[in-house]
Design a protein around this motif. Structure first.
Motif, PDB file in Angstrom:
ATOM      1  N   PRO A 107       0.825  -1.228   0.000  1.00  0.00           N
ATOM      2  CA  PRO A 107       0.000   0.000   0.000  1.00  0.00           C
ATOM      3  C   PRO A 107       0.850   1.265   0.000  1.00  0.00           C
ATOM      4  CG  PRO A 107      -0.911  -1.594   1.524  1.00  0.00           C
ATOM      5  CD  PRO A 107       0.413  -2.147   1.066  1.00  0.00           C
ATOM      6  N   LYS A 108       1.909   1.290   0.800  1.00  0.00           N
ATOM      7  CA  LYS A 108       2.730   2.515   0.873  1.00  0.00           C
ATOM      8  C   LYS A 108       3.603   2.682  -0.377  1.00  0.00           C
ATOM      9  CE  LYS A 108       2.210   4.181   5.258  1.00  0.00           C
ATOM     10  NZ  LYS A 108       2.683   4.565   6.569  1.00  0.00           N
ATOM     11  N   LYS A 109       3.994   1.554  -1.013  1.00  0.00           N
ATOM     12  CA  LYS A 109       4.807   1.665  -2.228  1.00  0.00           C
ATOM     13  C   LYS A 109       3.971   2.050  -3.444  1.00  0.00           C
ATOM     14  CE  LYS A 109       8.166  -1.168  -3.181  1.00  0.00           C
ATOM     15  NZ  LYS A 109       8.904  -2.420  -3.415  1.00  0.00           N
ATOM     16  N   TYR A 110       2.708   1.633  -3.436  1.00  0.00           N
ATOM     17  CA  TYR A 110       1.813   1.917  -4.573  1.00  0.00           C
ATOM     18  C   TYR A 110       0.529   2.570  -4.054  1.00  0.00           C
ATOM     19  CZ  TYR A 110       5.066  -1.489  -6.456  1.00  0.00           C
ATOM     20  OH  TYR A 110       6.211  -2.143  -6.813  1.00  0.00           O
ATOM     21  N   PRO A 111       0.655   3.788  -3.510  1.00  0.00           N
ATOM     22  CA  PRO A 111      -0.482   4.363  -2.785  1.00  0.00           C
ATOM     23  C   PRO A 111      -1.594   4.943  -3.664  1.00  0.00           C
ATOM     24  CG  PRO A 111       1.348   5.899  -2.764  1.00  0.00           C
ATOM     25  CD  PRO A 111       1.844   4.654  -3.456  1.00  0.00           C
ATOM     26  N   VAL A 112      -1.275   5.260  -4.944  1.00  0.00           N
ATOM     27  CA  VAL A 112      -2.235   6.076  -5.719  1.00  0.00           C
ATOM     28  C   VAL A 112      -3.595   5.401  -5.838  1.00  0.00           C
ATOM     29  CG1 VAL A 112      -2.650   7.288  -7.896  1.00  0.00           C
ATOM     30  CG2 VAL A 112      -0.346   7.158  -6.956  1.00  0.00           C
ATOM     31  N   ILE A 113      -3.575   4.120  -6.136  1.00  0.00           N
ATOM     32  CA  ILE A 113      -4.855   3.423  -6.286  1.00  0.00           C
ATOM     33  C   ILE A 113      -5.671   3.474  -4.985  1.00  0.00           C
ATOM     34  CG2 ILE A 113      -3.560   1.215  -6.209  1.00  0.00           C
ATOM     35  CD1 ILE A 113      -7.145   1.742  -7.333  1.00  0.00           C
ATOM     36  N   PHE A 114      -4.971   3.324  -3.865  1.00  0.00           N
ATOM     37  CA  PHE A 114      -5.702   3.302  -2.584  1.00  0.00           C
ATOM     38  C   PHE A 114      -6.139   4.706  -2.155  1.00  0.00           C
ATOM     39  CE2 PHE A 114      -2.951  -0.471  -2.704  1.00  0.00           C
ATOM     40  CZ  PHE A 114      -3.950  -1.429  -2.733  1.00  0.00           C
ATOM     41  N   GLN A 115      -5.389   5.719  -2.602  1.00  0.00           N
ATOM     42  CA  GLN A 115      -5.801   7.105  -2.331  1.00  0.00           C
ATOM     43  C   GLN A 115      -7.116   7.417  -3.041  1.00  0.00           C
ATOM     44  OE1 GLN A 115      -2.391   9.161  -3.824  1.00  0.00           O
ATOM     45  NE2 GLN A 115      -1.367   9.125  -1.850  1.00  0.00           N
ATOM     46  N   ASP A 116      -7.238   6.914  -4.275  1.00  0.00           N
ATOM     47  CA  ASP A 116      -8.403   7.257  -5.099  1.00  0.00           C
ATOM     48  C   ASP A 116      -9.577   6.308  -4.904  1.00  0.00           C
ATOM     49  OD1 ASP A 116      -6.843   9.205  -6.118  1.00  0.00           O
ATOM     50  OD2 ASP A 116      -6.463   8.240  -8.045  1.00  0.00           O
ATOM     51  N   ALA A 117      -9.329   5.168  -4.259  1.00  0.00           N
ATOM     52  CA  ALA A 117     -10.385   4.145  -4.167  1.00  0.00           C
ATOM     53  C   ALA A 117     -11.387   4.470  -3.058  1.00  0.00           C
ATOM     54  CB  ALA A 117      -9.740   2.788  -3.904  1.00  0.00           C
ATOM     55  N   GLN A 118     -12.575   3.923  -3.204  1.00  0.00           N
ATOM     56  CA  GLN A 118     -13.580   4.044  -2.148  1.00  0.00           C
ATOM     57  C   GLN A 118     -13.544   2.809  -1.244  1.00  0.00           C
ATOM     58  OE1 GLN A 118     -14.245   5.094  -5.353  1.00  0.00           O
ATOM     59  NE2 GLN A 118     -14.101   7.194  -4.646  1.00  0.00           N
ATOM     60  N   ALA A 119     -13.061   1.702  -1.783  1.00  0.00           N
ATOM     61  CA  ALA A 119     -12.954   0.483  -0.969  1.00  0.00           C
ATOM     62  C   ALA A 119     -11.697  -0.282  -1.353  1.00  0.00           C
ATOM     63  CB  ALA A 119     -14.187  -0.402  -1.164  1.00  0.00           C
ATOM     64  N   ALA A 120     -11.162  -1.027  -0.393  1.00  0.00           N
ATOM     65  CA  ALA A 120     -10.026  -1.912  -0.664  1.00  0.00           C
ATOM     66  C   ALA A 120     -10.366  -3.279  -0.079  1.00  0.00           C
ATOM     67  CB  ALA A 120      -8.749  -1.374  -0.033  1.00  0.00           C
ATOM     68  N   ILE A 121     -10.112  -4.302  -0.861  1.00  0.00           N
ATOM     69  CA  ILE A 121     -10.302  -5.665  -0.373  1.00  0.00           C
ATOM     70  C   ILE A 121      -8.920  -6.253  -0.131  1.00  0.00           C
ATOM     71  CG2 ILE A 121     -11.141  -7.975  -0.994  1.00  0.00           C
ATOM     72  CD1 ILE A 121     -13.289  -6.556  -2.686  1.00  0.00           C
ATOM     73  N   ILE A 122      -8.708  -6.783   1.075  1.00  0.00           N
ATOM     74  CA  ILE A 122      -7.450  -7.501   1.339  1.00  0.00           C
ATOM     75  C   ILE A 122      -7.788  -8.975   1.180  1.00  0.00           C
ATOM     76  CG2 ILE A 122      -5.565  -7.913   2.957  1.00  0.00           C
ATOM     77  CD1 ILE A 122      -6.253  -5.290   4.341  1.00  0.00           C
ATOM     78  N   ASN A 123      -7.399  -9.520   0.030  1.00  0.00           N
ATOM     79  CA  ASN A 123      -7.848 -10.872  -0.336  1.00  0.00           C
ATOM     80  C   ASN A 123      -6.846 -11.949   0.108  1.00  0.00           C
ATOM     81  OD1 ASN A 123      -9.665 -12.671  -1.581  1.00  0.00           O
ATOM     82  ND2 ASN A 123      -8.458 -12.671  -3.473  1.00  0.00           N
ATOM     83  N   LYS A 124      -7.299 -13.177   0.066  1.00  0.00           N
ATOM     84  CA  LYS A 124      -6.505 -14.381   0.383  1.00  0.00           C
ATOM     85  C   LYS A 124      -6.161 -14.468   1.866  1.00  0.00           C
ATOM     86  CE  LYS A 124      -4.591 -14.489  -4.315  1.00  0.00           C
ATOM     87  NZ  LYS A 124      -3.555 -14.931  -5.222  1.00  0.00           N
ATOM     88  N   VAL A 125      -7.065 -14.009   2.738  1.00  0.00           N
ATOM     89  CA  VAL A 125      -6.762 -14.081   4.180  1.00  0.00           C
ATOM     90  C   VAL A 125      -6.654 -15.532   4.665  1.00  0.00           C
ATOM     91  CG1 VAL A 125      -7.741 -11.808   4.781  1.00  0.00           C
ATOM     92  CG2 VAL A 125      -9.203 -13.844   4.881  1.00  0.00           C
ATOM     93  N   ASP A 126      -7.146 -16.470   3.860  1.00  0.00           N
ATOM     94  CA  ASP A 126      -6.977 -17.895   4.215  1.00  0.00           C
ATOM     95  C   ASP A 126      -5.493 -18.276   4.239  1.00  0.00           C
ATOM     96  OD1 ASP A 126      -7.661 -17.400   1.277  1.00  0.00           O
ATOM     97  OD2 ASP A 126      -6.696 -19.368   1.138  1.00  0.00           O
ATOM     98  N   LEU A 127      -4.650 -17.482   3.557  1.00  0.00           N
ATOM     99  CA  LEU A 127      -3.212 -17.798   3.501  1.00  0.00           C
ATOM    100  C   LEU A 127      -2.409 -17.122   4.613  1.00  0.00           C
ATOM    101  CD1 LEU A 127      -2.609 -17.616  -0.373  1.00  0.00           C
ATOM    102  CD2 LEU A 127      -3.084 -19.630   1.034  1.00  0.00           C
TER     103      LEU A 127
END
Ligand SMILES: Nc1nc2c(ncn2[C@@H]2O[C@H](COP(=O)(O)OP(=O)(O)OP(=O)(O)O)[C@@H](O)[C@H]2O)c(=O)[nH]1
Ligand SMILES: [Mg+2]
Length: 213
Positions: free
Chosen positions: A147-167
């Motif tokens: 997230p900190k290395k590639y912040p632009v998408i998360f700055q502009d997004a309304q939601a973020a999904i953190i996927n693969k929590v089973d791992l």
């Protein structure tokens, strides 16, 4: 010179995106631009989403991929309209591609349009497609620094999904740390930990999506 060209390109894209946005608004369609690095689980999330919501909401999917129709074929199996866009060599969709795709959809009878962007965490962030919402997908195998290395998408997004929590038991990733970083980047961001394969967090994602309608 190069800078000017890039600015012109982005400006032209922004104009077409505004036209797309107006066209979608007129038809009462909510459009979601799904962005992640390759393999974070966008299509798997979409499969689960289409499966759960297609009988509740008239929906369609636009699939962006550099070379194949593999993701489009995965979604078509659920019987919803799919438009596959290939961007040979290109690392993102642009507003013009979406305008062309919209021409081939029955907009009168749609309420939800989900756009899976080309797998890339950098380029798609710069290009407005005319969507109502951007959703960033991050998977736990990518590492806590993303997230900190590639912040632009998360700055502009309304939601973020953190996927693969089973791992999570098998990888060096702190969910708490990721949520904290994402909310630091964008305090209004809705963060949803999920597993598209084990189906964790999906109700929360569906409910968030329905709330935006
Ligand atoms: N363990 C686990 N695997 C997952 C999960 N979600 C997706 N995968 C797997 O991750 C791989 C990539 O998933 P996709 O859904 O194709 O990812 P994508 O983001 O659409 O990939 P691109 O379109 O190539 O960018 C597949 O093998 C999926 O089965 C998850 O929640 N847990
Ligand atoms: Mg995909």
């Amino acid at each position: 010179m190069q800078v000017n060209l890039a600015t012109k390109l982005l400006r032209a894209n922004r104009d077409v995106a505004a036209e797309n946005r107006e066209r979608l608004r007129k038809h009462g369609i909510v459009a979601v631009n799904l962005i992640s690095s390759p393999g974070a689980g966008k299509t798997t999330l979409l499969e689960r989403t289409v499966e759960a919501l297609k009988d509740k909401i008239p929906m369609a999917v636009i699939e962006g991929d550099q070379y194949t129709a593999l993701d489009g074929e995965r979604i078509e199996r659920f019987g919803v309209p799919v438009v596959q866009i290939n961007t040979p060599g290109g690392c993102h969709l642009d507003a013009g591609m979406i305008a062309t795709a919209l021409d081939s959809l029955d907009l009168e009878n749609l309420r939800l349009l989900i756009i899976e962007n080309v797998g890339n965490l950098i380029c798609p962030a710069e290009f407005d497609l005319g969507e109502g919402f951007k959703v960033g997908v991050l998977s736990v195998t990518e590492g806590n620094d993303k997230p900190k290395k590639y912040p632009v998408i998360f700055q502009d997004a309304q939601a973020a999904i953190i996927n693969k929590v089973d791992l999570l038991p098998y990888v060096n990733f702190s969910l708490e740390h990721a949520v904290q970083d994402l909310q630091e980047i964008n305090p209004g961001l809705k963060v949803i930990p999920a597993s598209a394969t084990r189906q964790d967090g999906l109700e929360e994602w569906f409910n968030w999506l329905l709330e935006q309608m």
